[in-house]
Design a protein around this motif. Sequence first.
Motif, short mmCIF file in Angstrom:
data_model
loop_
_atom_site.label_atom_id
_atom_site.label_comp_id
_atom_site.label_asym_id
_atom_site.label_seq_id
_atom_site.Cartn_x
_atom_site.Cartn_y
_atom_site.Cartn_z
N THR A 135 14.80 62.60 30.40
CA THR A 135 14.61 61.16 30.54
C THR A 135 15.95 60.45 30.66
O THR A 135 16.14 59.57 31.51
CB THR A 135 13.82 60.60 29.34
N VAL A 136 16.89 60.86 29.83
CA VAL A 136 18.22 60.24 29.84
C VAL A 136 18.95 60.54 31.14
O VAL A 136 19.56 59.65 31.74
CB VAL A 136 19.02 60.73 28.61
N LEU A 137 18.90 61.80 31.58
CA LEU A 137 19.61 62.17 32.81
C LEU A 137 19.06 61.39 34.00
O LEU A 137 19.82 60.88 34.82
CB LEU A 137 19.47 63.67 33.05
N TRP A 138 17.75 61.27 34.11
CA TRP A 138 17.13 60.54 35.23
C TRP A 138 17.53 59.07 35.17
O TRP A 138 17.87 58.46 36.20
CB TRP A 138 15.61 60.70 35.15
N ALA B 18 11.82 73.86 43.18
CA ALA B 18 11.23 72.54 42.95
C ALA B 18 10.08 72.24 43.89
O ALA B 18 9.07 71.63 43.51
CB ALA B 18 12.30 71.46 43.08
N PHE B 19 10.23 72.68 45.16
CA PHE B 19 9.24 72.33 46.19
C PHE B 19 8.34 73.51 46.56
O PHE B 19 7.53 73.40 47.49
CB PHE B 19 9.94 71.82 47.44
N ILE C 82 11.88 63.91 45.53
CA ILE C 82 11.31 64.56 44.36
C ILE C 82 10.94 63.49 43.35
O ILE C 82 11.70 62.54 43.12
CB ILE C 82 12.29 65.59 43.75
N SER C 83 9.79 63.59 42.79
CA SER C 83 9.31 62.58 41.83
C SER C 83 9.64 62.99 40.41
O SER C 83 9.98 64.15 40.14
CB SER C 83 7.79 62.41 41.97
N TRP C 84 9.54 62.00 39.52
CA TRP C 84 9.76 62.29 38.10
C TRP C 84 8.76 63.33 37.61
O TRP C 84 9.10 64.21 36.83
CB TRP C 84 9.65 61.01 37.29
N ALA C 85 7.53 63.24 38.10
CA ALA C 85 6.50 64.20 37.67
C ALA C 85 6.89 65.61 38.09
O ALA C 85 6.74 66.56 37.30
CB ALA C 85 5.15 63.81 38.27
N GLN C 86 7.39 65.78 39.31
CA GLN C 86 7.83 67.10 39.76
C GLN C 86 9.04 67.57 38.95
O GLN C 86 9.22 68.78 38.73
CB GLN C 86 8.21 67.07 41.24
N PHE C 87 9.84 66.64 38.52
CA PHE C 87 11.08 66.97 37.81
C PHE C 87 10.79 67.45 36.39
O PHE C 87 11.29 68.49 35.97
CB PHE C 87 12.00 65.76 37.79
N ASN C 88 9.97 66.69 35.66
CA ASN C 88 9.76 67.09 34.26
C ASN C 88 8.44 66.64 33.67
O ASN C 88 8.38 66.27 32.49
CB ASN C 88 10.90 66.56 33.37
N ASN D 133 4.44 77.89 32.64
CA ASN D 133 4.07 76.90 31.62
C ASN D 133 5.25 76.01 31.26
O ASN D 133 5.34 75.50 30.15
CB ASN D 133 3.53 77.61 30.37
N PHE D 134 6.18 75.86 32.21
CA PHE D 134 7.34 75.00 32.00
C PHE D 134 7.65 74.25 33.29
O PHE D 134 7.24 74.66 34.38
CB PHE D 134 8.55 75.79 31.51
N THR D 135 8.41 73.15 33.14
CA THR D 135 8.74 72.30 34.28
C THR D 135 10.04 72.75 34.94
O THR D 135 10.76 73.59 34.41
CB THR D 135 8.89 70.83 33.84
N PHE D 136 10.34 72.14 36.09
CA PHE D 136 11.59 72.43 36.79
C PHE D 136 12.78 72.15 35.89
O PHE D 136 13.69 72.97 35.77
CB PHE D 136 11.67 71.58 38.06
N TRP D 137 12.79 70.97 35.24
CA TRP D 137 13.94 70.63 34.39
C TRP D 137 14.05 71.57 33.19
O TRP D 137 15.15 71.97 32.82
CB TRP D 137 13.83 69.19 33.90
N GLN D 138 12.92 71.91 32.58
CA GLN D 138 12.98 72.79 31.42
C GLN D 138 13.60 74.14 31.78
O GLN D 138 14.38 74.71 31.01
CB GLN D 138 11.57 72.98 30.84
#
Length: 784
Positions: free
Chosen positions: A482-485, A538-539, A554-560, A568-573
């Motif tokens: 959240t902070v990085l974005w 990511a894509f 890329i959207s926030w949802a795609q990011f994290n 079971n984890f996101t791109f950012w994780q």
Amino acid sequence: MAMWIQAQQLQGEALHQMQALYGQHFPIEVRHYLAQWIESQLWDSVELDNPAEEAKAKRLLDNLVAELQRKAQLQGGEDGFLLKIKLGHYASQLKSTYDRCPLELVRCIKHILHSEQRLVQEATNASCGTGGQAMDTLSQRHQQINQAFEELRLATQETENELRKLQHSQEYFIIQYQENLRIQAQLSSLSSLPPAERTQRETTLQSKRATVEAWLTREASTLQKYRLDLSEQHQKTLGLLRKQQTLILDEELIQWKRRQQLAGNGGPHEGGLDVLQSWCEKLADLIWQNRQQIRRCEHLTQQLPLPGPMEELLSKLNSDITDIISALVTSTFIIEKQPPQVLKTQTKFAATVRLLVGGKLNVHMNPPQVKAIIVSEQQAKALLKNESTHSESSGEILNNNCVMEYHQATGTLSAHFRNMSLKRIKRSDRRGAESVTEEKFTVLFESQFSVGGNELVFHVKTLSLPVVVIVHGSQDNNATATVLWDNAFAEPGRVPFIVPDKVLWPQLCEALDMKYKAEMHSGRGLSEDNLVFLAQKAFTSSSNNPEDYHNMTISWAQFNRESLPGRNFTFWQWFDGVVELMKKHLKPHWNDGAILGFVNKQQAQDMLMSKPNGTFLLRFSDSEIGGITIAWRLVWNLLPYTTKDFSIRSLADRISDLNHLLFLYPDRPKDEVFAKYYTPPLSKAVDGYVKPQIKQVVPECADVIKQLMFPLLTCLYCCLIRSDAMLDADGDFDLEDTMDVARHVEELLRRPMANQWKTPTPLWTAARSGSLANPPLIGGEQVQ
């Protein structure tokens, strides 16, 4: 000493600024005679806001005093006698001044050295420009600002001279006006005189009165013109002041705040606050001088009222210049050191606020108190819209009051909050899929003080960068996202704390690269190939062409928010797991270029196929957060190593343990790359005990080789005993069939053939899946 030699060559305003750095708090003679020693000390290694660093600062002070005393003792002869006394005096003076506050000495010297470096750099850039080379944009902007200050200084001096002329003219006018009143009084007293004498005296006095009144009439018109001209000059000066203030506050200060925000993502925060303070102090000084001139004009107008619009003009000028100084004071109340943007409850944290014009306006004569409270996003919006004058809190911060201190050595007025702690937080209702780690707060700092003997009272506020409040370390990963974005994509002047929901992929690449470089403490960031790998992840794409991703968003949802396909984890994780692993255990290897990292399984196999046996590479795991695996042709992928594994045995030692690993891709001998990181051999037995050694092995490695080679040998055997099947009608080899066999052999080399066995071994089954179990460690420690 090299910098001091350059500093002595400064000229004009730069030389004046350099000389102004010194005084009783730190004599320039000390800088001169101890130049080499001063420049060789590690002043920047002392953290000024950390009380635990006081012992280090005390050692520097003692060494400085000792060096001065030694220098004094070396002075001899008639010429050195006075210098010996002077240096000894300075040693005693510095000891007395800073013995109880050694951190202030460090603060003073750091300020001096950084300021000298800036002045020398600016002078160097300017000299390059005069030689026909283009000055960089920064130097041009600084030169523009300094030229504007010179214009303002001259304009202010001119209005001061004109005001003095007006004052002298008005004082003479009042004298003549009093003379006219005296003549009128004399005329009134003539009635008691004899007629002959009265007529004679009356004629003389009336002639004199007529002359004086004519002069008064002309002079009144002249005074009125002087006042109007002076008013116009003040209006022009105020226009220049507004322009200069806009340039400094709305451009330079905003850019500094933007750099500070990007520093939260690892970007370079070049400082520059001392330069900004010097500009703001010059502004404050010039504004205050002009305000005092306008007030004196008002006083003169009240002292001698004349017909005309002067009262309205002066009232407008006074109102305008008060607005200018109010904007300056409220805008220069800034956060020098931001609180942590991921803020954990019940954990100590620090922050520093600073008033850039505090020293110039003598605010420190009655030091103001600053209060810190935490507010929600909605409360921050209301504050900025002036919808709320009362600052409500969304939590409780301990030790949230601090008095601003004036540091004479640096001329700064600041409040250092060293031991704040967020005791509790009150959260708002979340929207949709928003989690607690997406909720943003901010720390509000506010204070009140007066200037000019309570003539002007200011209530100042400033908001920190957005903070995400967590209660457990497991939330840190998502909070950091959240902070990085926010730091990367926030627009200046936004409504708190709006950020775009989608951004271009290259924008995110820039933010990820900045973060990665900062954590690695190296100039080696993410290459174009690395970024293509991340784009594929990511894509969910297979394209290797970087151009294909340039216009993708890329959207926030795609990011994290949304998990990667099949994970079971996101791109950012996943990315943050890589960063944490590298930062804690593998930073030297990345900086050495030993880790390719951003390579998938198939790419790794394709890269290794053309290399000799024993060639290996290191790649990040696709299936596990914060994992790295070794890939080589014998065993394509070991089970990934994680932080837990490296806390037991380092990567270099694990690679040393595996004798099958010979060359780091493409062809570097492994010992050449990793030997400097190997753990030294164990020492001899101590007190009769031999310390066991931990070592890893690949289980049943010999069987693996046999199992891999058996299908190939079988195939070759079949080819030999059934060679007639490969002959054509004339008895020659059929090229097409021969190539089929060759392709079959090549396929066998690429992929282990589990179906050659009726009952595959467990090891063969593991190899078929493409991931052999993580080699256990043997010889003294239980392994997982």
